[in-house]
Design a protein around this motif. Structure first.
Motif, PDB file in Angstrom:
ATOM      1  N   GLY A 145       0.153  -0.465 -11.638  1.00  0.00           N
ATOM      2  CA  GLY A 145      -0.947  -2.503 -12.013  1.00  0.00           C
ATOM      3  C   GLY A 145      -0.154  -3.275 -11.699  1.00  0.00           C
ATOM      4  O   GLY A 145      -1.437  -4.212 -10.815  1.00  0.00           O
ATOM      5  N   THR A 146       0.711  -3.041 -11.698  1.00  0.00           N
ATOM      6  CA  THR A 146       1.655  -4.691 -11.220  1.00  0.00           C
ATOM      7  C   THR A 146       1.104  -4.955  -9.719  1.00  0.00           C
ATOM      8  O   THR A 146       1.428  -5.768  -9.032  1.00  0.00           O
ATOM      9  CB  THR A 146       3.284  -4.779 -11.043  1.00  0.00           C
ATOM     10  OG1 THR A 146       3.139  -4.640 -13.021  1.00  0.00           O
ATOM     11  CG2 THR A 146       3.106  -6.362 -11.004  1.00  0.00           C
TER      12      THR A 146
ATOM     13  N   THR B 221       0.664  -1.065   0.014  1.00  0.00           N
ATOM     14  CA  THR B 221       0.145   0.165  -0.012  1.00  0.00           C
ATOM     15  C   THR B 221       1.040   1.271   0.291  1.00  0.00           C
ATOM     16  O   THR B 221       0.812   2.187  -1.000  1.00  0.00           O
ATOM     17  CB  THR B 221      -1.464  -0.410   0.808  1.00  0.00           C
ATOM     18  OG1 THR B 221      -1.581  -1.065   0.749  1.00  0.00           O
ATOM     19  CG2 THR B 221      -1.964   0.913   0.993  1.00  0.00           C
ATOM     20  N   ALA B 222       2.087   1.493   0.630  1.00  0.00           N
ATOM     21  CA  ALA B 222       2.943   2.041   0.602  1.00  0.00           C
ATOM     22  C   ALA B 222       3.559   2.423  -0.937  1.00  0.00           C
ATOM     23  O   ALA B 222       3.855   3.830  -1.102  1.00  0.00           O
ATOM     24  CB  ALA B 222       3.589   2.340   1.756  1.00  0.00           C
ATOM     25  N   VAL B 223       3.946   1.831  -1.186  1.00  0.00           N
ATOM     26  CA  VAL B 223       4.593   1.746  -2.629  1.00  0.00           C
ATOM     27  C   VAL B 223       2.982   2.112  -3.188  1.00  0.00           C
ATOM     28  O   VAL B 223       3.683   2.799  -4.364  1.00  0.00           O
ATOM     29  CB  VAL B 223       5.121   0.265  -3.441  1.00  0.00           C
ATOM     30  CG1 VAL B 223       5.570   0.028  -4.828  1.00  0.00           C
ATOM     31  CG2 VAL B 223       6.267  -0.082  -2.019  1.00  0.00           C
ATOM     32  N   LEU B 224       2.116   1.880  -3.685  1.00  0.00           N
ATOM     33  CA  LEU B 224       0.824   2.437  -4.109  1.00  0.00           C
ATOM     34  C   LEU B 224       0.716   4.004  -4.143  1.00  0.00           C
ATOM     35  O   LEU B 224       0.884   4.991  -4.873  1.00  0.00           O
ATOM     36  CB  LEU B 224      -0.325   1.643  -4.079  1.00  0.00           C
ATOM     37  CG  LEU B 224      -0.123   0.630  -5.047  1.00  0.00           C
ATOM     38  CD1 LEU B 224      -1.320  -0.376  -4.276  1.00  0.00           C
ATOM     39  CD2 LEU B 224      -0.379   0.807  -6.461  1.00  0.00           C
ATOM     40  N   LEU B 225       0.973   4.007  -2.717  1.00  0.00           N
ATOM     41  CA  LEU B 225       1.224   5.747  -2.933  1.00  0.00           C
ATOM     42  C   LEU B 225       2.126   6.558  -3.287  1.00  0.00           C
ATOM     43  O   LEU B 225       2.288   7.662  -3.889  1.00  0.00           O
ATOM     44  CB  LEU B 225       0.548   5.817  -1.057  1.00  0.00           C
ATOM     45  CG  LEU B 225      -0.687   5.490   0.037  1.00  0.00           C
ATOM     46  CD1 LEU B 225      -0.486   5.379   0.250  1.00  0.00           C
ATOM     47  CD2 LEU B 225      -2.360   6.450  -1.158  1.00  0.00           C
TER      48      LEU B 225
ATOM     49  N   GLU C   5       5.109   4.661 -18.147  1.00  0.00           N
ATOM     50  CA  GLU C   5       6.073   3.101 -17.223  1.00  0.00           C
ATOM     51  C   GLU C   5       5.966   3.273 -15.285  1.00  0.00           C
ATOM     52  O   GLU C   5       5.158   1.595 -14.855  1.00  0.00           O
ATOM     53  CB  GLU C   5       7.579   3.399 -17.167  1.00  0.00           C
ATOM     54  CG  GLU C   5       8.555   2.567 -18.663  1.00  0.00           C
ATOM     55  CD  GLU C   5       9.665   2.798 -18.854  1.00  0.00           C
ATOM     56  OE1 GLU C   5      10.498   3.695 -17.602  1.00  0.00           O
ATOM     57  OE2 GLU C   5      10.287   3.266 -19.796  1.00  0.00           O
ATOM     58  N   LEU C   6       5.478   3.975 -14.714  1.00  0.00           N
ATOM     59  CA  LEU C   6       5.046   4.103 -13.578  1.00  0.00           C
ATOM     60  C   LEU C   6       3.727   3.719 -13.566  1.00  0.00           C
ATOM     61  O   LEU C   6       3.361   3.108 -12.744  1.00  0.00           O
ATOM     62  CB  LEU C   6       5.234   5.620 -12.951  1.00  0.00           C
ATOM     63  CG  LEU C   6       6.612   6.103 -12.733  1.00  0.00           C
ATOM     64  CD1 LEU C   6       6.226   7.486 -12.344  1.00  0.00           C
ATOM     65  CD2 LEU C   6       7.441   5.511 -11.925  1.00  0.00           C
ATOM     66  N   ASP C   7       2.653   3.956 -14.509  1.00  0.00           N
ATOM     67  CA  ASP C   7       1.519   3.180 -14.354  1.00  0.00           C
ATOM     68  C   ASP C   7       1.054   1.390 -14.506  1.00  0.00           C
ATOM     69  O   ASP C   7       0.416   1.596 -13.721  1.00  0.00           O
ATOM     70  CB  ASP C   7       0.901   4.037 -15.748  1.00  0.00           C
ATOM     71  CG  ASP C   7      -1.094   3.349 -15.537  1.00  0.00           C
ATOM     72  OD1 ASP C   7      -1.678   4.275 -14.041  1.00  0.00           O
ATOM     73  OD2 ASP C   7      -1.664   2.983 -15.587  1.00  0.00           O
TER      74      ASP C   7
END
Length: 327
Positions: free
Chosen positions: A170-171, A144-148, A164-166
């Motif tokens: 998604g991964t 979750t922290a990585v997603l934020l 690339e970030l998107d």
């Protein structure tokens, strides 16, 4: 007052001695005699007497040793995964103490195995709870922290890096969903929060959603009050059965039902797949069987046809209903 029991060896000696004594008395008291050079008629009499002695001795010994033959046969049939096999003590005759001891030994073995199995399954559930909690608290929060962080980077990153970030975002989101799914399988939250029926319905939906077969469910609106252990066993058996269908059955549809009758509660998972070979006992089926026995239930796994044809497999768990206390 304890009953006196004569050892089997002395029983055999006593029978032989009684037969020989009886034969001796018959010869001593009868008018029959034997000449210095036995006549043919005298040899016939002796032969008949010997034959009678052997037959009487054999008949008496048979009553003593027959239970040992049954004991030998039953020993080869013992399977602690299917308890309840016993010898009939009433028909054991002089060998009744031996048969009684054998039955008592079987009962102790079954109780010890049932106790050890229950402890192992409880330890397994506790370990699942711990792993699920760590996945939720540690891995889930980290993802979750990585997603934020990725979301913040996308707001400030140049246009050429956003694609690339998107994709990376998604991964990461997919990984987070997979962690949550694994955590849910290890610790069924719906079971404790929503109850058995809702948990089974959720299990059916999740199985169909993961590109599995179509799961048709037939569940009651409510079930009698069951212990948490019983509910967990029902859920785990349904979960394992559906997992086996997804992995091995190559089925198109599965029927998941929970029915209530006067005899008890019956869980059925029936698929239209390729079936299983007769007598198959993999780790999954063995685990379901041990769970069922732990709460006094019966598990039956059968195929409706030959292996390799679309015959289907049925997993049936039957549980007696708890008796209500009379007012």
């Amino acid at each position: 007052m304890p009953r006196l029991s004569m050892p089997l060896f002395w029983r055999v000696c006593l029978i032989n001695g009684a037969v020989f004594l009886l034969g001796t008395l018959v010869l001593a008291l009868s008018p029959a005699t034997v000449s210095a050079r036995p006549l043919l008629s005298e040899l016939v009499v002796l032969l008949l007497g010997l034959t009678v002695i052997v037959l009487v001795n054999g008949a008496l010994l048979r009553t003593v040793l027959r239970p040992l033959d049954r004991l030998t046969a039953v020993t080869g049939q013992i399977d602690l995964r299917h308890p309840g096999l016993r010898l009939d003590e009433e028909e054991s005759g002089p060998a009744r103490p031996l048969v009684r001891g054998f039955n008592a030994m079987l009962e102790r073995l079954e109780v010890e195995r049932s106790t050890s199995t229950a402890r192992a399954l409880q330890a397994q559930e506790a370990e699942r709870q711990r792993i699920a909690q760590e996945l939720h608290d540690e891995v889930g929060q980290s993802l979750t922290a990585v997603l934020l962080g990725l979301r913040h980077l996308m707001d400030t990153a140049p246009e050429r890096s956003r694609a690339e970030l998107d994709e990376l975002r998604g991964t990461t989101r997919t990984s987070l969903e997979e962690v949550r799914r694994i955590s849910e399988r290890l610790r069924p939250g719906d079971l404790t929060e929503l109850g058995l029926v809702s948990a089974l319905a959720g299990l059916a939906r999740a199985t169909s959603a993961r590109n599995g077969p179509v799961v048709r469910r037939s569940l009651p609106s409510a079930v009698p009050e069951l212990s948490s252990e019983t509910e967990l066993v029902i859920y785990r058996v349904a979960q394992e059965a559906l997992t086996n269908v997804v992995r091995h059955a190559r089925a198109g549809t599965v029927d998941l039902s929970l029915a209530l009758s006067d005899a008890g509660l019956v869980l059925r998972v029936v698929d239209d797949g390729v079936g299983i070979p007769p007598g198959a006992m993999g780790a999954g089926i063995q685990g379901m069987l041990e769970r069922a026995q732990m709460i006094g239930g019966e598990l039956d796994v059968r195929s409706h046809g030959e292996r390799g044809r679309r015959s289907g497999t049925e997993v049936r768990l039957s549980l007696p209903l708890p008796r209500r206390a009379e007012p």
